[in-house]
Enzyme design. Structure first.
Site, PDB file in Angstrom:
ATOM      1  N   GLN A 186       0.832  -1.199   0.000  1.00 29.10           N
ATOM      2  CA  GLN A 186       0.000   0.000   0.000  1.00 29.10           C
ATOM      3  C   GLN A 186       0.872   1.258   0.000  1.00 29.10           C
ATOM      4  O   GLN A 186       0.491   2.282  -0.580  1.00 29.10           O
ATOM      5  CB  GLN A 186      -0.941  -0.003   1.214  1.00 29.10           C
ATOM      6  CG  GLN A 186      -2.083   0.997   1.111  1.00 29.10           C
ATOM      7  CD  GLN A 186      -3.070   0.644   0.003  1.00 29.10           C
ATOM      8  OE1 GLN A 186      -3.160  -0.505  -0.418  1.00 29.10           O
ATOM      9  NE2 GLN A 186      -3.786   1.633  -0.491  1.00 29.10           N
ATOM     10  N   ALA A 207      -6.087   4.553  -0.536  1.00 27.31           N
ATOM     11  CA  ALA A 207      -5.921   4.772   0.901  1.00 27.31           C
ATOM     12  C   ALA A 207      -4.451   4.956   1.244  1.00 27.31           C
ATOM     13  O   ALA A 207      -3.568   4.380   0.606  1.00 27.31           O
ATOM     14  CB  ALA A 207      -6.474   3.584   1.670  1.00 27.31           C
ATOM     15  N   SER A 212      -6.174   1.160   4.504  1.00 25.31           N
ATOM     16  CA  SER A 212      -6.837   0.498   3.374  1.00 25.31           C
ATOM     17  C   SER A 212      -7.583  -0.753   3.813  1.00 25.31           C
ATOM     18  O   SER A 212      -7.043  -1.601   4.533  1.00 25.31           O
ATOM     19  CB  SER A 212      -5.805   0.102   2.313  1.00 25.31           C
ATOM     20  OG  SER A 212      -6.424  -0.686   1.315  1.00 25.31           O
ATOM     21  N   HIS A 214      -8.098  -3.076   1.905  1.00 31.62           N
ATOM     22  CA  HIS A 214      -7.427  -4.204   1.253  1.00 31.62           C
ATOM     23  C   HIS A 214      -6.430  -4.878   2.192  1.00 31.62           C
ATOM     24  O   HIS A 214      -6.134  -6.063   2.040  1.00 31.62           O
ATOM     25  CB  HIS A 214      -6.744  -3.734  -0.038  1.00 31.62           C
ATOM     26  CG  HIS A 214      -7.712  -3.510  -1.164  1.00 31.62           C
ATOM     27  ND1 HIS A 214      -8.188  -4.528  -1.965  1.00 31.62           N
ATOM     28  CD2 HIS A 214      -8.325  -2.383  -1.614  1.00 31.62           C
ATOM     29  CE1 HIS A 214      -9.031  -4.047  -2.869  1.00 31.62           C
ATOM     30  NE2 HIS A 214      -9.133  -2.732  -2.673  1.00 31.62           N
ATOM     31  N   ASP A 221     -11.410  -5.977  -5.363  1.00 33.90           N
ATOM     32  CA  ASP A 221     -11.851  -5.197  -6.516  1.00 33.90           C
ATOM     33  C   ASP A 221     -12.254  -6.186  -7.599  1.00 33.90           C
ATOM     34  O   ASP A 221     -11.455  -7.041  -7.995  1.00 33.90           O
ATOM     35  CB  ASP A 221     -10.718  -4.289  -7.011  1.00 33.90           C
ATOM     36  CG  ASP A 221     -10.364  -3.213  -5.991  1.00 33.90           C
ATOM     37  OD1 ASP A 221     -11.201  -2.920  -5.115  1.00 33.90           O
ATOM     38  OD2 ASP A 221      -9.239  -2.674  -6.080  1.00 33.90           O
ATOM     39  N   GLU A 271     -16.914   3.665  -6.098  1.00 29.50           N
ATOM     40  CA  GLU A 271     -16.065   2.585  -6.622  1.00 29.50           C
ATOM     41  C   GLU A 271     -16.934   1.358  -6.861  1.00 29.50           C
ATOM     42  O   GLU A 271     -17.090   0.513  -5.973  1.00 29.50           O
ATOM     43  CB  GLU A 271     -14.929   2.252  -5.638  1.00 29.50           C
ATOM     44  CG  GLU A 271     -13.893   3.360  -5.506  1.00 29.50           C
ATOM     45  CD  GLU A 271     -12.607   2.889  -4.814  1.00 29.50           C
ATOM     46  OE1 GLU A 271     -12.511   1.687  -4.493  1.00 29.50           O
ATOM     47  OE2 GLU A 271     -11.713   3.732  -4.613  1.00 29.50           O
TER      48      GLU A 271
HETATM   49 ZN   LIG Z   1     -10.527  -1.651  -3.682  1.00 27.38          ZN
END
Ligand SMILES: [Zn+2]
Length: 308
Positions: A186, A207, A212, A214, A221, A271
């Site tokens: 990240q 982020a 994040s 993630h 995603d 998103e």
């Molecule tokens: Zn994402």
């Protein structure tokens, strides 16, 4: 004279016999009728006269009429004595119990291991620089995953089921575009966006490290194989794949984390590709209630930007 006396005596004896026969007949009739009444339940053998039990109007214990069956009461000795209302008698029948409210405190929203953890620009992952999920797994080979991303085990299992359902139910082939990203990954991603968009632009897209979803290993995603859309802009929102996800992702425990119009709350632009696993119960609850974000559902402060 003596014959006259004999006739009177014979008439007298006949009258006595007639009275005796008549009395005996009445006794027989009375016994027969009484027996019949006992058999039909009208005359109680113990001596009390009762109406049939089901026809006995039950004393009312409530001011309002009740639709519940009347409680069985013992025979009342005298009609002039009515039972006193009992405070323990139940009043109106209780309404059917409402389904239990969803328990919003069943899981932590702070612990990064919790399926309900809420991570945003005001809620970094606890000990984020050092945190890594303990149960990351690879996705099976039949799941398009061009960059080889991993997820935590439960999120991965649900994702596989969801991808299979999209293919089987709607002929849609989803793609796992980006899953677990470590803190160090990240760092590189955020730096990339800062270099190309500046800090303000980067913060709307990526982020900062430690902030994040993630990094939790519970976000993916998702794109499809046919639209040519990327993880940018609104392209994917206009695909059948996105429509299918909107309608079905909750069945597999996934929610759209950054919905259209949610930027003041989530701090991110729409998103349509970013889906977060929270488990089926919470995902279904959000789908049913229509509450668009985890922040609003849990009553957490909106996080449009970083604290400093
Ligand atoms: Zn994402």
């Amino acid at each position: 004279m003596s014959r006259l006396m004999d006739r009177r005596q014979r008439r007298s004896r006949r009258r006595v016999r007639g009275v005796l026969i008549g009395a005996a007949s009445l006794v027989v009739v009375a016994l027969l009728v009484g027996g019949a009444l006992v058999v039909t339940g009208v005359l109680h053998p113990a001596g009390g006269v009762l109406a049939a039990p089901t026809a006995l109007p039950a004393p009312s214990f409530t001011a309002a009429p009740s639709s519940s069956p009347a409680p069985t009461q013992p025979p009342v000795a005298s009609a002039t004595v009515s039972p006193a209302p009992s405070p323990s008698a139940s009043p109106e029948p209780a309404a059917p119990p409402a389904p239990p409210a969803f328990d919003r405190s069943a899981n932590s929203v702070d612990d990064p291991l919790s399926p309900w953890v809420v991570v945003n620009k005001l809620r970094p992952i606890q000990d984020g620089a050092d945190y890594g999920p303990p149960d990351l797994v690879d996705l099976p080979g039949d799941i398009p995953n061009p960059n080889g991303y991993q997820l935590r085990a439960d999120a991965a299992s649900a994702l596989v089921d969801m991808f299979h359902a999209a293919a089987g139910e709607a002929g849609i082939q989803l793609v796992a575009q980006s899953g677990y990203r470590s803190y160090s990954v990240q760092v590189r991603a955020y730096d990339y966006y800062v270099n190309s968009l500046g800090v303000e632009g980067a913060d709307l897209t990526s982020a900062r490290p430690g902030f994040s979803e993630h990094q939790t290993g519970m976000a993916m995603d998702i794109l499809d194989t046919v639209s040519g859309c990327s993880t940018d802009g609104r392209c994917f929102a206009n695909t059948p794949a996105y429509t299918w996800l909107q309608q079905n992702a909750h069945r597999f425990g996934y929610v759209l984390r950054y919905p259209d119009g949610g930027t003041p709350v989530t701090g991110y632009e729409f998103e349509p590709w970013h889906w977060r696993w929270v488990g089926v119960p919470l995902a279904t609850e959000l789908h049913t209630t229509g509450i668009p974000t985890l922040e609003e559902y849990f009553g957490l402060p909106a996080a449009p930007g970083y604290a400093g």
